[in-house]
Design a protein around this motif. Structure first.
Motif, PDB file in Angstrom:
ATOM      1  N   UNK A 102      18.127  22.444  13.395  1.00  0.00           N
ATOM      2  CA  UNK A 102      18.657  21.659  14.507  1.00  0.00           C
ATOM      3  C   UNK A 102      17.654  20.614  14.983  1.00  0.00           C
ATOM      4  N   UNK A 103      16.378  21.008  15.043  1.00  0.00           N
ATOM      5  CA  UNK A 103      15.386  20.132  15.652  1.00  0.00           C
ATOM      6  C   UNK A 103      14.490  19.382  14.711  1.00  0.00           C
ATOM      7  N   UNK A 104      14.501  19.717  13.410  1.00  0.00           N
ATOM      8  CA  UNK A 104      13.551  19.114  12.483  1.00  0.00           C
ATOM      9  C   UNK A 104      13.636  17.597  12.429  1.00  0.00           C
ATOM     10  N   UNK A 105      14.850  17.065  12.284  1.00  0.00           N
ATOM     11  CA  UNK A 105      15.022  15.613  12.215  1.00  0.00           C
ATOM     12  C   UNK A 105      14.675  14.950  13.542  1.00  0.00           C
ATOM     13  N   UNK A 106      15.009  15.633  14.655  1.00  0.00           N
ATOM     14  CA  UNK A 106      14.708  15.065  15.966  1.00  0.00           C
ATOM     15  C   UNK A 106      13.203  14.995  16.196  1.00  0.00           C
ATOM     16  N   UNK A 107      12.521  16.063  15.860  1.00  0.00           N
ATOM     17  CA  UNK A 107      11.070  16.100  16.053  1.00  0.00           C
ATOM     18  C   UNK A 107      10.392  15.054  15.180  1.00  0.00           C
ATOM     19  N   UNK A 108      10.814  14.953  13.915  1.00  0.00           N
ATOM     20  CA  UNK A 108      10.229  13.956  13.031  1.00  0.00           C
ATOM     21  C   UNK A 108      10.491  12.549  13.564  1.00  0.00           C
ATOM     22  N   UNK A 109      11.725  12.271  13.969  1.00  0.00           N
ATOM     23  CA  UNK A 109      12.046  10.960  14.509  1.00  0.00           C
ATOM     24  C   UNK A 109      11.232  10.630  15.747  1.00  0.00           C
ATOM     25  N   UNK A 110      11.051  11.616  16.608  1.00  0.00           N
ATOM     26  CA  UNK A 110      10.280  11.406  17.834  1.00  0.00           C
ATOM     27  C   UNK A 110       8.806  11.190  17.522  1.00  0.00           C
ATOM     28  N   UNK A 111       8.257  11.967  16.600  1.00  0.00           N
ATOM     29  CA  UNK A 111       6.856  11.796  16.225  1.00  0.00           C
ATOM     30  C   UNK A 111       6.610  10.428  15.591  1.00  0.00           C
ATOM     31  N   UNK A 112       7.529  10.004  14.729  1.00  0.00           N
ATOM     32  CA  UNK A 112       7.390   8.677  14.126  1.00  0.00           C
ATOM     33  C   UNK A 112       7.472   7.604  15.212  1.00  0.00           C
ATOM     34  N   UNK A 113       8.425   7.753  16.133  1.00  0.00           N
ATOM     35  CA  UNK A 113       8.590   6.770  17.201  1.00  0.00           C
ATOM     36  C   UNK A 113       7.324   6.643  18.038  1.00  0.00           C
ATOM     37  N   UNK A 114       6.773   7.769  18.438  1.00  0.00           N
ATOM     38  CA  UNK A 114       5.566   7.758  19.276  1.00  0.00           C
ATOM     39  C   UNK A 114       4.407   7.045  18.588  1.00  0.00           C
TER      40      UNK A 114
ATOM     41  N   UNK B 140       0.849  -1.194   0.000  1.00  0.00           N
ATOM     42  CA  UNK B 140       0.000   0.000   0.000  1.00  0.00           C
ATOM     43  C   UNK B 140       0.878   1.235   0.000  1.00  0.00           C
ATOM     44  N   UNK B 141       0.246   2.387  -0.225  1.00  0.00           N
ATOM     45  CA  UNK B 141       0.939   3.674  -0.169  1.00  0.00           C
ATOM     46  C   UNK B 141       0.100   4.657   0.625  1.00  0.00           C
ATOM     47  N   UNK B 142       0.742   5.733   1.065  1.00  0.00           N
ATOM     48  CA  UNK B 142       0.028   6.818   1.744  1.00  0.00           C
ATOM     49  C   UNK B 142       0.726   8.120   1.404  1.00  0.00           C
ATOM     50  N   UNK B 143      -0.027   9.054   0.819  1.00  0.00           N
ATOM     51  CA  UNK B 143       0.541  10.337   0.416  1.00  0.00           C
ATOM     52  C   UNK B 143       0.173  11.415   1.438  1.00  0.00           C
ATOM     53  N   UNK B 144       1.164  11.867   2.197  1.00  0.00           N
ATOM     54  CA  UNK B 144       0.969  12.968   3.143  1.00  0.00           C
ATOM     55  C   UNK B 144       2.335  13.487   3.567  1.00  0.00           C
ATOM     56  N   UNK B 145       2.331  14.631   4.243  1.00  0.00           N
ATOM     57  CA  UNK B 145       3.555  15.235   4.742  1.00  0.00           C
ATOM     58  C   UNK B 145       3.848  14.640   6.120  1.00  0.00           C
ATOM     59  N   UNK B 146       4.936  13.916   6.252  1.00  0.00           N
ATOM     60  CA  UNK B 146       5.250  13.240   7.505  1.00  0.00           C
ATOM     61  C   UNK B 146       5.532  14.199   8.652  1.00  0.00           C
ATOM     62  N   UNK B 147       5.807  15.474   8.346  1.00  0.00           N
ATOM     63  CA  UNK B 147       6.014  16.444   9.419  1.00  0.00           C
ATOM     64  C   UNK B 147       4.697  16.925  10.010  1.00  0.00           C
ATOM     65  N   UNK B 148       3.582  16.533   9.413  1.00  0.00           N
ATOM     66  CA  UNK B 148       2.253  16.824   9.951  1.00  0.00           C
ATOM     67  C   UNK B 148       1.912  15.714  10.939  1.00  0.00           C
ATOM     68  N   UNK B 149       2.046  15.992  12.237  1.00  0.00           N
ATOM     69  CA  UNK B 149       1.905  14.935  13.228  1.00  0.00           C
ATOM     70  C   UNK B 149       0.508  14.328  13.244  1.00  0.00           C
ATOM     71  N   UNK B 150      -0.510  15.132  12.977  1.00  0.00           N
ATOM     72  CA  UNK B 150      -1.873  14.600  12.949  1.00  0.00           C
ATOM     73  C   UNK B 150      -2.037  13.599  11.811  1.00  0.00           C
ATOM     74  N   UNK B 151      -1.472  13.924  10.644  1.00  0.00           N
ATOM     75  CA  UNK B 151      -1.536  13.006   9.505  1.00  0.00           C
ATOM     76  C   UNK B 151      -0.721  11.747   9.784  1.00  0.00           C
TER      77      UNK B 151
END
Length: 247
Positions: free
Chosen positions: A111-123, A61-72
């Motif tokens: 500085x924080x973009x990759x950290x925030x994305x990684x943390x959001x994905x982890x959660x 499957x696929x999913x098209x969205x912006x991964x930096x959008x935590x709600x999505x």
């Protein structure tokens, strides 16, 4: 008469989610994971490119969205029907801007973009992941040097290894590892150069790297799949730059 044993696919029965899976390292990792028997789920921003990639690797499957959008991101993981095993997060490369020309928002993102994305994905991913599965983050080796040209990229590079190690402790028994790449010959890397500049950079690397060639997306994919399958590995950073940081 002897017969050679047939090797079992290393990821048979497992599911791999590729965030940034429509091109470059994400797509090559999806291709290799499929060859090792995994089901793959591709995530990216561009629906058309995702669909083409999905056909290329026979994605589940696929999913098209912006991964930096935590709600999505939350909706995506909540909506997955089955447990998953591994997640690879690739993303945009670093931004090389002189420090004094950066706004406060640019500094926070750099500085924080990759950290925030990684943390959001982890959660959001961890509740769906089987024990022993692996969350893979992407970083780099080039930013370990300090120079005006690199700007704040060095600070962002330095933050990722301890972040990865701490996250590995938090998520255990799900594993977390960081792939630190140098120049990898992908469309993203090409976007930083003119066509002539890209050819010159490739030739320079062929002449100077200890491995005598340019690192490709398939090289990084091979490392990613190894980190998925070797369940003794967690909390660590794995360099793959062909020796670039030493020359």
């Amino acid at each position: 008469m002897t017969t050679s044993a047939v090797r079992e696919p290393q990821l048979r029965g497992q599911t791999v989610v590729l965030i940034g899976g429509s091109a470059g390292i994400g797509l090559e990792t999806a291709r290799l994971a499929r060859a090792e028997g995994a089901e793959v789920v591709l995530v990216g921003r561009n629906a058309e490119r995702l669909e083409q990639a999905a056909q290329d690797v026979d994605a589940r499957s696929t999913a098209a969205f912006d991964a930096t959008d935590n709600a999505a991101l939350k909706r995506f993981f909540d909506g997955l029907p089955d447990p998953i095993d591994h997640v690879l997060v690739t993303g945009p490369g670093p931004s090389y801007v002189p420090l004094l020309e950066m706004s406060a928002d640019q500094v926070r993102e750099a500085v924080g973009g990759h950290l925030v994305l990684g943390l959001d994905v982890a959660r959001n991913a961890a509740p769906k992941m089987r024990p022993g599965g692996c969350l893979l983050l992407m970083g780099g080796t080039g930013g370990r040097r300090i120079s005006r040209a690199l700007g704040i990229a060095s600070a962002a590079t330095a933050a990722l290894p301890p972040f990865t190690a701490t996250l590995a402790l938090e998520l255990a028994p799900v594993r977390v590892n960081l792939i630190a790449a140098g120049f990898v010959d992908t469309p993203l890397s090409a976007s930083y150069f003119s066509s002539e500049g890209l050819d010159a950079r490739r030739e320079e690397l062929r002449k100077t790297l200890p491995i005598g060639r340019v690192v490709g997306a398939d090289d990084v994919a091979a490392l990613a799949v190894h980190l998925m399958t070797n369940t003794a590995l967690t909390g660590a950073t794995y360099d793959i730059d062909g020796g670039q940081q030493f020359v």
